[in-house]
Design a protein around this motif. Structure first.
Motif, mmCIF file in Angstrom:
data_model
loop_
_atom_site.group_PDB
_atom_site.id
_atom_site.type_symbol
_atom_site.label_atom_id
_atom_site.label_comp_id
_atom_site.label_asym_id
_atom_site.label_seq_id
_atom_site.Cartn_x
_atom_site.Cartn_y
_atom_site.Cartn_z
ATOM 1 N N ASN A 47 0.803 -1.223 0.000
ATOM 2 C CA ASN A 47 0.000 0.000 0.000
ATOM 3 C C ASN A 47 0.839 1.277 0.000
ATOM 4 O O ASN A 47 0.280 2.382 -0.045
ATOM 5 N N GLN A 48 2.151 1.140 0.016
ATOM 6 C CA GLN A 48 2.998 2.317 -0.148
ATOM 7 C C GLN A 48 2.815 2.939 -1.535
ATOM 8 O O GLN A 48 3.247 4.057 -1.777
ATOM 9 N N VAL A 49 2.157 2.222 -2.431
ATOM 10 C CA VAL A 49 1.885 2.794 -3.758
ATOM 11 C C VAL A 49 0.810 3.878 -3.700
ATOM 12 O O VAL A 49 0.599 4.579 -4.691
ATOM 13 N N ASN A 50 0.117 4.041 -2.578
ATOM 14 C CA ASN A 50 -1.040 4.933 -2.518
ATOM 15 C C ASN A 50 -0.713 6.410 -2.313
ATOM 16 O O ASN A 50 -1.401 7.277 -2.837
ATOM 17 N N ALA A 51 0.302 6.721 -1.533
ATOM 18 C CA ALA A 51 0.514 8.104 -1.105
ATOM 19 C C ALA A 51 0.868 9.025 -2.270
ATOM 20 O O ALA A 51 0.292 10.117 -2.408
ATOM 21 N N LEU B 265 -1.660 11.602 -10.065
ATOM 22 C CA LEU B 265 -1.322 10.662 -11.124
ATOM 23 C C LEU B 265 -1.749 9.250 -10.752
ATOM 24 O O LEU B 265 -1.944 8.934 -9.581
ATOM 25 N N SER B 266 -1.857 8.376 -11.753
ATOM 26 C CA SER B 266 -2.137 6.981 -11.473
ATOM 27 C C SER B 266 -0.916 6.327 -10.827
ATOM 28 O O SER B 266 0.212 6.842 -10.907
ATOM 29 N N VAL B 267 -1.150 5.165 -10.204
ATOM 30 C CA VAL B 267 -0.039 4.410 -9.623
ATOM 31 C C VAL B 267 0.989 4.096 -10.701
ATOM 32 O O VAL B 267 2.204 4.248 -10.492
ATOM 33 N N GLN B 268 0.515 3.678 -11.879
ATOM 34 C CA GLN B 268 1.439 3.315 -12.954
ATOM 35 C C GLN B 268 2.275 4.506 -13.395
ATOM 36 O O GLN B 268 3.490 4.369 -13.636
ATOM 37 N N ASP B 269 1.661 5.698 -13.493
ATOM 38 C CA ASP B 269 2.409 6.883 -13.931
ATOM 39 C C ASP B 269 3.423 7.319 -12.870
ATOM 40 O O ASP B 269 4.514 7.789 -13.199
ATOM 41 N N MET C 72 9.249 6.361 -3.736
ATOM 42 C CA MET C 72 8.394 5.276 -3.271
ATOM 43 C C MET C 72 9.225 4.128 -2.714
ATOM 44 O O MET C 72 8.876 3.526 -1.685
ATOM 45 N N THR C 73 10.332 3.831 -3.374
ATOM 46 C CA THR C 73 11.212 2.760 -2.899
ATOM 47 C C THR C 73 11.742 3.082 -1.508
ATOM 48 O O THR C 73 11.814 2.202 -0.640
ATOM 49 N N ARG C 74 12.104 4.330 -1.269
ATOM 50 C CA ARG C 74 12.590 4.723 0.062
ATOM 51 C C ARG C 74 11.499 4.569 1.113
ATOM 52 O O ARG C 74 11.755 4.138 2.237
ATOM 53 N N SER C 75 10.254 4.893 0.749
ATOM 54 C CA SER C 75 9.163 4.730 1.719
ATOM 55 C C SER C 75 8.925 3.246 2.005
ATOM 56 O O SER C 75 8.632 2.862 3.144
ATOM 57 N N ILE C 76 9.045 2.407 0.976
ATOM 58 C CA ILE C 76 8.901 0.960 1.159
ATOM 59 C C ILE C 76 9.982 0.436 2.085
ATOM 60 O O ILE C 76 9.721 -0.356 3.005
ATOM 61 N N ARG C 77 11.223 0.876 1.867
ATOM 62 C CA ARG C 77 12.331 0.408 2.713
ATOM 63 C C ARG C 77 12.109 0.774 4.176
ATOM 64 O O ARG C 77 12.372 -0.024 5.081
ATOM 65 N N GLU C 78 11.599 1.974 4.427
ATOM 66 C CA GLU C 78 11.307 2.361 5.812
ATOM 67 C C GLU C 78 10.278 1.427 6.430
ATOM 68 O O GLU C 78 10.435 0.972 7.569
ATOM 69 N N ALA C 79 9.206 1.144 5.675
ATOM 70 C CA ALA C 79 8.137 0.287 6.203
ATOM 71 C C ALA C 79 8.665 -1.110 6.512
ATOM 72 O O ALA C 79 8.331 -1.699 7.562
ATOM 73 N N GLN D 210 14.080 -0.601 -6.454
ATOM 74 C CA GLN D 210 13.037 -0.129 -7.378
ATOM 75 C C GLN D 210 12.362 -1.257 -8.151
ATOM 76 O O GLN D 210 11.289 -1.067 -8.732
ATOM 77 N N LEU D 211 12.988 -2.430 -8.157
ATOM 78 C CA LEU D 211 12.380 -3.554 -8.860
ATOM 79 C C LEU D 211 11.022 -3.924 -8.251
ATOM 80 O O LEU D 211 10.144 -4.414 -8.965
ATOM 81 N N LEU D 212 10.854 -3.686 -6.944
ATOM 82 C CA LEU D 212 9.573 -4.031 -6.329
ATOM 83 C C LEU D 212 8.438 -3.140 -6.827
ATOM 84 O O LEU D 212 7.403 -3.671 -7.280
ATOM 85 N N PRO D 213 8.542 -1.799 -6.782
ATOM 86 C CA PRO D 213 7.448 -1.014 -7.354
ATOM 87 C C PRO D 213 7.223 -1.282 -8.838
ATOM 88 O O PRO D 213 6.081 -1.258 -9.306
ATOM 89 N N LEU D 214 8.278 -1.561 -9.584
ATOM 90 C CA LEU D 214 8.097 -1.903 -10.999
ATOM 91 C C LEU D 214 7.288 -3.193 -11.140
ATOM 92 O O LEU D 214 6.434 -3.312 -12.026
ATOM 93 N N ARG D 215 7.533 -4.125 -10.257
ATOM 94 C CA ARG D 215 6.763 -5.375 -10.264
ATOM 95 C C ARG D 215 5.301 -5.117 -9.904
ATOM 96 O O ARG D 215 4.392 -5.702 -10.507
ATOM 97 N N LEU D 216 5.067 -4.242 -8.945
ATOM 98 C CA LEU D 216 3.692 -3.916 -8.551
ATOM 99 C C LEU D 216 2.949 -3.235 -9.695
ATOM 100 O O LEU D 216 1.765 -3.489 -9.930
ATOM 101 N N ALA D 217 3.653 -2.366 -10.431
ATOM 102 C CA ALA D 217 3.025 -1.700 -11.585
ATOM 103 C C ALA D 217 2.652 -2.711 -12.653
ATOM 104 O O ALA D 217 1.585 -2.620 -13.271
#
Length: 336
Positions: free
Chosen positions: A185-189, A196-200, A211-218, A252-259
């Motif tokens: 759900n870090q893709v939401n903020a 913009l859309s999540v994909q954009d 986004m990757t930095r926010s994911i790493r913190e979580a 960054q591979l993780l958000p790319l995978r989520l997209a």
């Protein structure tokens, strides 16, 4: 079976429609335009799970005692709706379908006589118009008990009922699954901040790194709390531990995978959908929950703290920020 769905937004409306199509007697609660629209034409559902117009009973408040209830409100509304409907829900199994942390515990406190089952919906659904929703990405819903080691029988019974309408899995490590979903759900903020859309957002290099930095913190907060991540939609404990240690470039591979999982249909994310409708978002239960957990674990969460603040700013002002403005604000915050 008589099933109540409390909260007929995109996620609740989707599951209510699918349950009604599967033959269940469904009562939903809705407000204002949604209430009027569903009364007029039922719930209209399109997208990945087909085209349906589902006839359901709809009221502003629950009117009949169900055999199974699903609370699908925003997390901050969970305690209130559970309390308001406590008399009708006493002893009734209750599924809590929500993002973030806190809502499930609030319902369990409000309904001490009811089996309370957690639900994590991984399907993506968007609000089209009052009473109309589209499923932009099909995926399972994960069920489990609030406390690991608790008798899983209520979750398994609920999964048998829901499984005839949509894909459902039961997980024993539900606390780990909640944290995996919180990371996803870090893709939401950032969509909420930029419009913009999540994909954009993920396609933009600077925003993707943020986004990757926010994911790493979580992930680091969860690990500090001793969480063992449950595999959710292919996101594993091993992958998340690697993201926590790896450089941002590799992470960054993780958000790319989520997209890639979301596909080509633009997905605004639930937080942006709330803002577009002029409603309060769940950001305090998503990025804000990471910040609060970080405080108790002595793990710094500056990115999540600033993203939470930026979402609240957009809620307050109604103005989205450009990607350049977001990155400048984040750099300024880091410099300060």
């Amino acid at each position: 079976m008589r099933i109540a769905v409390i909260g007929a937004g995109a996620m609740g409306g989707t599951i209510a429609a699918l349950l009604a199509v599967a033959g269940h007697d469904v009562e939903v609660t809705a407000r204002r335009a949604g209430l009027a629209a569903i009364r007029a034409h039922g719930i209209r559902l399109s997208g990945a799970w087909g085209e349906h117009t589902a006839a359901v009973r709809v009221n502003g408040e629950l009117e009949a005692t169900p055999e199974l209830a699903i609370i699908a409100t925003k997390a901050m509304d969970a305690a209130a709706v559970a309390t308001e409907n406590a008399q009708l829900l006493r002893g009734v199994p209750v599924i809590v379908l929500q993002n973030g942390l806190g809502g499930l515990e609030a319902v369990a406190d409000a309904l001490p006589d009811s089996p309370v089952i957690g639900a994590l919906a991984l399907y993506a659904a968007s609000y089209v118009a009052p009473g109309e929703f589209t499923v932009t990405a099909a995926a399972p819903t994960y069920l489990g008990m609030l406390r690991d080691g608790a008798d899983p029988a209520p979750a398994r019974a609920a999964a048998e009922i829901l499984g005839a309408a949509l894909p459902v899995s039961v997980v024993d490590n539900f606390s780990g699954a909640r944290w995996t979903k919180l990371v996803i759900n870090q893709v939401n903020a950032l969509p909420a901040v930029t419009g913009l859309s999540v994909q954009d957002v993920i396609a933009h290099g600077g925003l993707r790194r943020l986004m990757t930095r926010s994911i790493r913190e979580a992930v680091r907060v969860a690990l500090a709390q001793g969480v063992r991540f449950e595999t959710v939609n292919g996101v594993t404990d091993r992958v998340l531990r690697l993201v926590a240690r790896a450089p941002v470039l590799l992470g960054q591979l993780l958000p790319l995978r989520l997209a890639a999982y979301l596909g080509d249909v633009p997905n605004p994310g639930s937080t942006l959908q709330s803002i577009r409708r002029g409603q309060a978002s769940e950001i305090d239960y998503l990025n804000g929950a990471v910040v609060e957990a970080g405080k108790t674990s002595a793990v710094p969460t500056p990115v999540n703290a600033q993203l939470t603040a930026l979402v609240h700013e957009v809620e307050r002002t109604g103005r989205h920020l450009t990607p350049d403005e977001v990155l400048a604000r984040m750099r300024s915050h880091a410099a300060g």
